[in-house]
Scaffold this active site. Sequence first.
Site, PDB file in Angstrom:
ATOM      1  N   ARG A   1      13.524  31.308 -17.456  1.00 32.82           N
ATOM      2  CA  ARG A   1      15.050  31.306 -18.227  1.00 32.82           C
ATOM      3  C   ARG A   1      15.648  30.060 -17.786  1.00 32.82           C
ATOM      4  O   ARG A   1      15.497  29.478 -17.059  1.00 32.82           O
ATOM      5  CB  ARG A   1      15.636  32.338 -17.352  1.00 32.82           C
ATOM      6  CG  ARG A   1      17.142  32.672 -17.795  1.00 32.82           C
ATOM      7  CD  ARG A   1      17.432  34.186 -17.437  1.00 32.82           C
ATOM      8  NE  ARG A   1      17.871  34.189 -16.167  1.00 32.82           N
ATOM      9  CZ  ARG A   1      18.452  35.583 -15.753  1.00 32.82           C
ATOM     10  NH1 ARG A   1      18.413  36.476 -16.388  1.00 32.82           N
ATOM     11  NH2 ARG A   1      18.872  35.484 -14.345  1.00 32.82           N
TER      12      ARG A   1
ATOM     13  N   LYS B   1      20.084  42.377 -18.228  1.00 32.52           N
ATOM     14  CA  LYS B   1      21.482  42.958 -18.371  1.00 32.52           C
ATOM     15  C   LYS B   1      22.364  42.026 -19.208  1.00 32.52           C
ATOM     16  O   LYS B   1      23.146  42.541 -19.944  1.00 32.52           O
ATOM     17  CB  LYS B   1      21.962  43.066 -16.882  1.00 32.52           C
ATOM     18  CG  LYS B   1      21.130  43.863 -15.948  1.00 32.52           C
ATOM     19  CD  LYS B   1      21.819  44.021 -14.493  1.00 32.52           C
ATOM     20  CE  LYS B   1      21.942  42.821 -13.614  1.00 32.52           C
ATOM     21  NZ  LYS B   1      20.528  42.327 -13.481  1.00 32.52           N
TER      22      LYS B   1
HETATM   23  P1  ADP Z   1      20.689  38.466 -11.584  1.00 28.33           P
HETATM   24  O1  ADP Z   1      20.939  39.792 -11.844  1.00 28.33           O
HETATM   25  O2  ADP Z   1      19.998  37.798 -12.634  1.00 28.33           O
HETATM   26  O3  ADP Z   1      20.061  38.304  -9.971  1.00 28.33           O
HETATM   27  P2  ADP Z   1      23.610  37.609 -11.495  1.00 28.33           P
HETATM   28  O4  ADP Z   1      24.120  36.654 -12.146  1.00 28.33           O
HETATM   29  O5  ADP Z   1      23.977  38.921 -11.600  1.00 28.33           O
HETATM   30  O6  ADP Z   1      22.008  37.606 -11.251  1.00 28.33           O
HETATM   31  O7  ADP Z   1      24.003  37.388  -9.932  1.00 28.33           O
HETATM   32  C1  ADP Z   1      23.738  36.069  -9.209  1.00 28.33           C
HETATM   33  C2  ADP Z   1      24.119  36.324  -7.691  1.00 28.33           C
HETATM   34  O8  ADP Z   1      25.519  36.587  -7.649  1.00 28.33           O
HETATM   35  C3  ADP Z   1      23.384  37.374  -6.786  1.00 28.33           C
HETATM   36  O9  ADP Z   1      22.256  37.040  -6.359  1.00 28.33           O
HETATM   37  C4  ADP Z   1      24.431  37.590  -5.897  1.00 28.33           C
HETATM   38  O10 ADP Z   1      24.474  36.507  -4.751  1.00 28.33           O
HETATM   39  C5  ADP Z   1      25.961  37.434  -6.475  1.00 28.33           C
HETATM   40  N1  ADP Z   1      26.417  38.793  -6.948  1.00 28.33           N
HETATM   41  C6  ADP Z   1      26.527  38.995  -8.309  1.00 28.33           C
HETATM   42  N2  ADP Z   1      27.112  40.217  -8.757  1.00 28.33           N
HETATM   43  C7  ADP Z   1      27.252  40.673  -7.155  1.00 28.33           C
HETATM   44  C8  ADP Z   1      27.656  41.965  -6.694  1.00 28.33           C
HETATM   45  N3  ADP Z   1      28.099  42.850  -7.502  1.00 28.33           N
HETATM   46  N4  ADP Z   1      27.646  42.147  -5.461  1.00 28.33           N
HETATM   47  C9  ADP Z   1      27.080  41.253  -4.423  1.00 28.33           C
HETATM   48  N5  ADP Z   1      26.917  39.982  -4.907  1.00 28.33           N
HETATM   49  C10 ADP Z   1      26.755  39.749  -6.221  1.00 28.33           C
END
Ligand code: ADP
Length: 214
Positions: free
Chosen positions: A127, A13
Amino acid sequence: MRLILLGAPGAGKGTVAKMLTAIDGSVQISTGDILRGAVRDGTDLGKEAKGYMNSGALVPDELILNIMGERLLEDDCKSGFLLDGFPRTIPQADALGEMLTKLGITLDGAVNLDVPRDVILDRLTTRRTCSNSECQAIYNVKSMPSKVDGVCDKCGSPTIQRDDETEEAITKRLETFNEQTAPLVGYYEGKGNLINVNATSSDAVVEAIQSAIK
Ligand code: ADP
Ligand code: ZN
């Protein structure tokens, strides 16, 4: 472009969002980056989010909705936005729908990056992310290494493995995804908004998205 990017952790993403911003000046909005920034800065939000994040769980919807309610009002969203990591639950998707209706904005679609599980696992463990919060460039020790091992090409800061990229946290993040986020694919399909993309190379993904929203 106004897109939601859906996909498991490691589906690409962030990488795809960064490539799309370069095409038409849309802004990437990554809730993960926003939260990691808050953790690094030691803000109240960061203190509250940290435990959830490191264990691979989602932070509560209310926190995320507060962040996004404000973020979508900022000026840079006018040229389009790529939502990377939001929404991640059905209640978040419902709330986003309401926010967009209020703002009079329609989405071009919700992109589902459908990547096989073995590819995902391999990517997550290899990564590396630039530790500079202004940069956050993404590398992969196998497929996209930085020129100098452990040093960001773009800004020279150290590249690091995220705290939630231990094997245990990765397993938990994939579980969380399957339980709470995967249902959003059907949700957006039901609204006639889904763009399904099977490609694994980011170039092919970007092409598929562009031709789908033409
Ligand atoms: P990935 O998609 O690689 O797991 P992200 O960088 O999108 O990682 O998110 C890292 C962490 O941040 C998630 O594991 C979660 O704990 C939190 N997080 C991110 N976006 C959200 C969301 N929309 N709702 C709830 N928690 C979120
Ligand atoms: Zn960097």
